[in-house]
Design a protein around this motif. Structure first.
Motif: not given
Length: 265
Positions: A60-74
């Motif tokens: 979304d050009p109006n909402l730039p951003g990024s998140y990193c997600y760790g490994v799922l354990e469950g």
């Protein structure tokens, strides 16, 4: 070539999902794959995967951003922090740590802004402003190859990261059906040493990782089999018996295998 069994399946994701392609490092080694997810809600029901760290970029050009997600354990719900139009990059187990020098234990399952882990410059704005998935793919590959080209200067830990990544690929090739003694024999490293490295650079202990990979293998078999025999599938996936398979499957999905089969489209 990236084999299908190396990619985590998420059968409960809601929204349009389009697989984009594979991503390589500076040595042309496949380290990740990408997809474009467009959803009505940023909350997605997830099951344990094959130990992949993920990065979600806003399109979304109006909402730039990024998140990193760790490994799922469950099993649980992943919150993409308001990102509905998402370019998602998922790294093969151990590769995120090897490339960016960040322990896979650091990013949480709830997500952490990528710029808190390492410098991203103007990448978020470029990803959000990109006109096509092909352009986004090139931008992410630029990031990966830039990181990869400087990996050799991160000493003395680089060798450990490579050992961990190679060990996990061996586990994947066995579909999780391998014991630590066998892994030690194939890699020529002690079981204790491998356990320490995999825990740090993948984010899961080897036993848990093997269990999740076996589960993912079952998902793939169920997806590709018209009238599956659950007993036979359990044996093929390396479970002790059908009751063991059913218990693990219910723990990871919240439903028994027969109910999951009935829910398939």
């Amino acid at each position: 070539m990236l084999e299908p069994h190396m990619i985590s399946l998420q059968p409960f994701w809601e929204g349009g999902v389009k697989n984009i392609g594979l991503l390589t490092d500076a040595d042309a080694k496949i380290v990740a794959h990408s997809m474009h997810l467009v959803a009505k809600s940023s909350l997605q029901k997830c099951v344990p995967g094959t130990g992949m760290v993920g990065i979600a970029f806003s399109c979304d050009p109006n909402l730039p951003g990024s998140y990193c997600y760790g490994v799922l354990e469950g099993r649980g719900t992943t919150d993409y922090n308001g990102i509905l139009d998402c370019f998602l990059v998922r790294f093969l187990p151990g590769e995120f740590s090897r490339l960016f020098g960040v322990s896979s234990l650091l990013p949480s399952q709830k997500g952490v802004p990528l710029k808190e882990l390492f410098s991203v410059g103007t990448l978020e704005e470029e990803m959000a402003a990109a006109k096509s998935d092909e352009e986004r793919q090139r931008l992410v590959e630029r990031l990966i190859r830039s990181a990869s080209s400087s990996v050799s200067f991160r000493k003395p830990r680089e060798q450990e990261k490579q050992i961990a990544a190679n060990a996990v690929r061996t586990i994947l090739e066995h579909h999780g059906d391998i014991r630590m003694k066998e892994l030690s024999q194939e890699t020529l490293y002690s079981a204790r040493y491998l356990q320490t490295l995999i825990q740090e650079h993948v984010g899961l202990p080897p036993k848990q990782l093997c269990s999740q990979i076996r589960f993912q293998n079952i998902l793939r078999l169920l997806q590709n089999t018209h009238e599956p025999s659950l007993t036979l599938l359990a044996q093929q996936a390396g479970f002790y018996d059908q009751s063991h398979f059913t218990r693990v499957f219910k723990e990871y999905t919240g439903m028994c295998p027969s109910a999951f089969l009935q829910s398939r489209p």
